[in-house]
Design a protein around this motif. Structure first.
Motif, mmCIF file in Angstrom:
data_model
loop_
_atom_site.group_PDB
_atom_site.id
_atom_site.type_symbol
_atom_site.label_atom_id
_atom_site.label_comp_id
_atom_site.label_asym_id
_atom_site.label_seq_id
_atom_site.Cartn_x
_atom_site.Cartn_y
_atom_site.Cartn_z
ATOM 1 N N ALA A 113 0.833 -1.214 0.000
ATOM 2 C CA ALA A 113 0.000 0.000 0.000
ATOM 3 C C ALA A 113 0.859 1.251 0.000
ATOM 4 O O ALA A 113 0.593 2.199 -0.756
ATOM 5 C CB ALA A 113 -0.943 -0.018 1.198
ATOM 6 N N GLU A 114 1.882 1.287 0.831
ATOM 7 C CA GLU A 114 2.731 2.481 0.894
ATOM 8 C C GLU A 114 3.579 2.638 -0.361
ATOM 9 O O GLU A 114 3.958 3.750 -0.723
ATOM 10 C CB GLU A 114 3.603 2.443 2.145
ATOM 11 C CG GLU A 114 2.805 2.651 3.410
ATOM 12 C CD GLU A 114 3.618 2.560 4.685
ATOM 13 O OE1 GLU A 114 3.143 3.088 5.695
ATOM 14 O OE2 GLU A 114 4.714 1.944 4.676
ATOM 15 N N ASN A 115 3.869 1.544 -1.035
ATOM 16 C CA ASN A 115 4.597 1.619 -2.299
ATOM 17 C C ASN A 115 3.744 2.281 -3.381
ATOM 18 O O ASN A 115 4.258 3.033 -4.208
ATOM 19 C CB ASN A 115 5.026 0.214 -2.733
ATOM 20 C CG ASN A 115 5.913 0.244 -3.955
ATOM 21 O OD1 ASN A 115 6.894 0.960 -4.004
ATOM 22 N ND2 ASN A 115 5.557 -0.552 -4.953
ATOM 23 N N TYR A 116 2.450 2.011 -3.387
ATOM 24 C CA TYR A 116 1.548 2.566 -4.382
ATOM 25 C C TYR A 116 1.042 3.960 -4.019
ATOM 26 O O TYR A 116 0.747 4.762 -4.894
ATOM 27 C CB TYR A 116 0.334 1.652 -4.581
ATOM 28 C CG TYR A 116 0.603 0.457 -5.454
ATOM 29 C CD1 TYR A 116 0.517 0.542 -6.832
ATOM 30 C CD2 TYR A 116 0.954 -0.769 -4.899
ATOM 31 C CE1 TYR A 116 0.770 -0.552 -7.639
ATOM 32 C CE2 TYR A 116 1.208 -1.876 -5.693
ATOM 33 C CZ TYR A 116 1.113 -1.752 -7.057
ATOM 34 O OH TYR A 116 1.363 -2.843 -7.853
ATOM 35 N N PHE A 117 0.892 4.249 -2.726
ATOM 36 C CA PHE A 117 0.238 5.490 -2.290
ATOM 37 C C PHE A 117 1.058 6.199 -1.227
ATOM 38 O O PHE A 117 1.141 5.737 -0.092
ATOM 39 C CB PHE A 117 -1.173 5.196 -1.759
ATOM 40 C CG PHE A 117 -2.035 4.502 -2.757
ATOM 41 C CD1 PHE A 117 -2.571 5.180 -3.835
ATOM 42 C CD2 PHE A 117 -2.282 3.141 -2.639
ATOM 43 C CE1 PHE A 117 -3.349 4.520 -4.781
ATOM 44 C CE2 PHE A 117 -3.059 2.478 -3.572
ATOM 45 C CZ PHE A 117 -3.597 3.172 -4.646
ATOM 46 N N GLU A 118 1.618 7.354 -1.587
ATOM 47 C CA GLU A 118 2.404 8.148 -0.650
ATOM 48 C C GLU A 118 1.528 8.909 0.339
ATOM 49 O O GLU A 118 2.010 9.362 1.370
ATOM 50 C CB GLU A 118 3.284 9.138 -1.415
ATOM 51 C CG GLU A 118 4.333 8.479 -2.271
ATOM 52 C CD GLU A 118 5.134 9.483 -3.078
ATOM 53 O OE1 GLU A 118 4.876 10.693 -2.978
ATOM 54 O OE2 GLU A 118 6.032 9.039 -3.811
ATOM 55 N N TRP A 119 0.256 9.052 0.041
ATOM 56 C CA TRP A 119 -0.619 9.900 0.857
ATOM 57 C C TRP A 119 -1.077 9.231 2.151
ATOM 58 O O TRP A 119 -1.661 9.884 3.011
ATOM 59 C CB TRP A 119 -1.833 10.370 0.054
ATOM 60 C CG TRP A 119 -2.685 9.275 -0.519
ATOM 61 C CD1 TRP A 119 -2.608 8.743 -1.773
ATOM 62 C CD2 TRP A 119 -3.751 8.589 0.143
ATOM 63 N NE1 TRP A 119 -3.550 7.747 -1.928
ATOM 64 C CE2 TRP A 119 -4.276 7.635 -0.775
ATOM 65 C CE3 TRP A 119 -4.328 8.668 1.404
ATOM 66 C CZ2 TRP A 119 -5.332 6.796 -0.449
ATOM 67 C CZ3 TRP A 119 -5.380 7.827 1.725
ATOM 68 C CH2 TRP A 119 -5.862 6.908 0.793
ATOM 69 N N ILE A 120 -0.826 7.947 2.337
ATOM 70 C CA ILE A 120 -1.305 7.274 3.546
ATOM 71 C C ILE A 120 -0.131 6.798 4.416
ATOM 72 O O ILE A 120 0.880 6.332 3.895
ATOM 73 C CB ILE A 120 -2.250 6.096 3.219
ATOM 74 C CG1 ILE A 120 -2.972 5.634 4.479
ATOM 75 C CG2 ILE A 120 -1.525 4.978 2.514
ATOM 76 C CD1 ILE A 120 -4.231 4.863 4.227
ATOM 77 N N LYS A 142 -5.490 -2.205 -3.500
ATOM 78 C CA LYS A 142 -6.606 -2.122 -4.452
ATOM 79 C C LYS A 142 -7.776 -1.367 -3.845
ATOM 80 O O LYS A 142 -8.430 -0.562 -4.519
ATOM 81 C CB LYS A 142 -7.049 -3.522 -4.885
ATOM 82 C CG LYS A 142 -6.130 -4.155 -5.881
ATOM 83 C CD LYS A 142 -6.742 -5.395 -6.465
ATOM 84 C CE LYS A 142 -5.805 -5.971 -7.510
ATOM 85 N NZ LYS A 142 -6.409 -7.079 -8.232
ATOM 86 N N SER A 143 -8.059 -1.605 -2.573
ATOM 87 C CA SER A 143 -9.144 -0.878 -1.905
ATOM 88 C C SER A 143 -8.850 0.616 -1.868
ATOM 89 O O SER A 143 -9.752 1.437 -2.040
ATOM 90 C CB SER A 143 -9.354 -1.403 -0.489
ATOM 91 O OG SER A 143 -9.778 -2.744 -0.521
ATOM 92 N N LEU A 144 -7.589 0.985 -1.656
ATOM 93 C CA LEU A 144 -7.229 2.405 -1.634
ATOM 94 C C LEU A 144 -7.376 3.028 -3.024
ATOM 95 O O LEU A 144 -7.803 4.174 -3.154
ATOM 96 C CB LEU A 144 -5.812 2.589 -1.100
ATOM 97 C CG LEU A 144 -5.636 2.226 0.376
ATOM 98 C CD1 LEU A 144 -4.165 2.288 0.764
ATOM 99 C CD2 LEU A 144 -6.484 3.099 1.274
ATOM 100 N N GLN A 145 -7.048 2.266 -4.051
ATOM 101 C CA GLN A 145 -7.249 2.745 -5.424
ATOM 102 C C GLN A 145 -8.736 2.966 -5.685
ATOM 103 O O GLN A 145 -9.135 3.985 -6.237
ATOM 104 C CB GLN A 145 -6.695 1.730 -6.419
ATOM 105 C CG GLN A 145 -6.981 2.057 -7.859
ATOM 106 C CD GLN A 145 -6.515 0.955 -8.796
ATOM 107 O OE1 GLN A 145 -5.705 0.110 -8.432
ATOM 108 N NE2 GLN A 145 -7.036 0.954 -9.998
ATOM 109 N N TRP A 146 -9.563 2.040 -5.258
ATOM 110 C CA TRP A 146 -11.003 2.169 -5.455
ATOM 111 C C TRP A 146 -11.593 3.302 -4.629
ATOM 112 O O TRP A 146 -12.639 3.842 -4.954
ATOM 113 C CB TRP A 146 -11.688 0.845 -5.147
ATOM 114 C CG TRP A 146 -11.338 -0.256 -6.121
ATOM 115 C CD1 TRP A 146 -10.861 -0.098 -7.406
ATOM 116 C CD2 TRP A 146 -11.412 -1.647 -5.901
ATOM 117 N NE1 TRP A 146 -10.639 -1.317 -7.978
ATOM 118 C CE2 TRP A 146 -10.971 -2.296 -7.082
ATOM 119 C CE3 TRP A 146 -11.811 -2.424 -4.830
ATOM 120 C CZ2 TRP A 146 -10.930 -3.669 -7.220
ATOM 121 C CZ3 TRP A 146 -11.760 -3.806 -4.958
ATOM 122 C CH2 TRP A 146 -11.326 -4.418 -6.131
#
Length: 148
Positions: A30-37, A120-124
């Motif tokens: 998750a942290e690899n895909y999303f820097e905001w969390i 994937k949930s964070l992307q959605w």
């Protein structure tokens, strides 16, 4: 029960035996895909949860949203995630994809076999926010929908 369902049950039992390792992998993904969390693993009673918060403003959205994510294989069922919008507060409305506890309905469980990875949930979640802003403006929910 078919072979795939049997394998998924064994995989889930393995996850429950090593939940900390499982959550470490989910955190890194998750942290690899999303820097905001920002995520951390916390022990809750006899189980572990991955918890985090962050601010997200998807392209096309007029405002930034504070998001809370809780992810754990100990929730039971196929759903490991609980994602909520903390700010601005969004009240439950039967026409938007949200549960009464204000967690987001990001997918129909019957459309996905096994657990959905947190990334994937964070992307959605981004897609959900775009649809929510469209709903606020026009009063209809865009996208596929399953009554439940």
């Amino acid at each position: 029960m078919n072979v795939i369902e049997t394998l998924e049950i064994f995989r889930l039992k393995s996850v429950l035996k090593t939940p900390y390792t499982f959550l470490c992998i989910e955190k890194v993904l998750a942290e690899n895909y999303f820097e905001w969390i920002n995520l951390k693993i916390v022990k809750h009673k006899e189980s572990y949860h991955l918890v985090g918060k962050g601010h997200l403003q998807p392209i096309g959205c007029k405002q930034s949203y504070e998001i809370q994510a809780i992810f754990s294989p100990f929730f039971g069922g196929n759903r490991f995630e609980s994602i909520k919008i903390l700010n601005p507060k969004i009240e439950f409305h039967p026409k938007i994809h949200m549960y009464r506890n204000t967690s987001l309905c990001l997918y129909h469980p019957k459309d996905h076999f096994g657990h959905i990875p947190l990334f994937k949930s964070l992307q959605w979640t981004s897609e959900w926010l775009v649809k929510y802003e469209f709903f606020k403006r026009f009063g209809i929910w865009i996208g596929d929908e399953v009554k439940h």
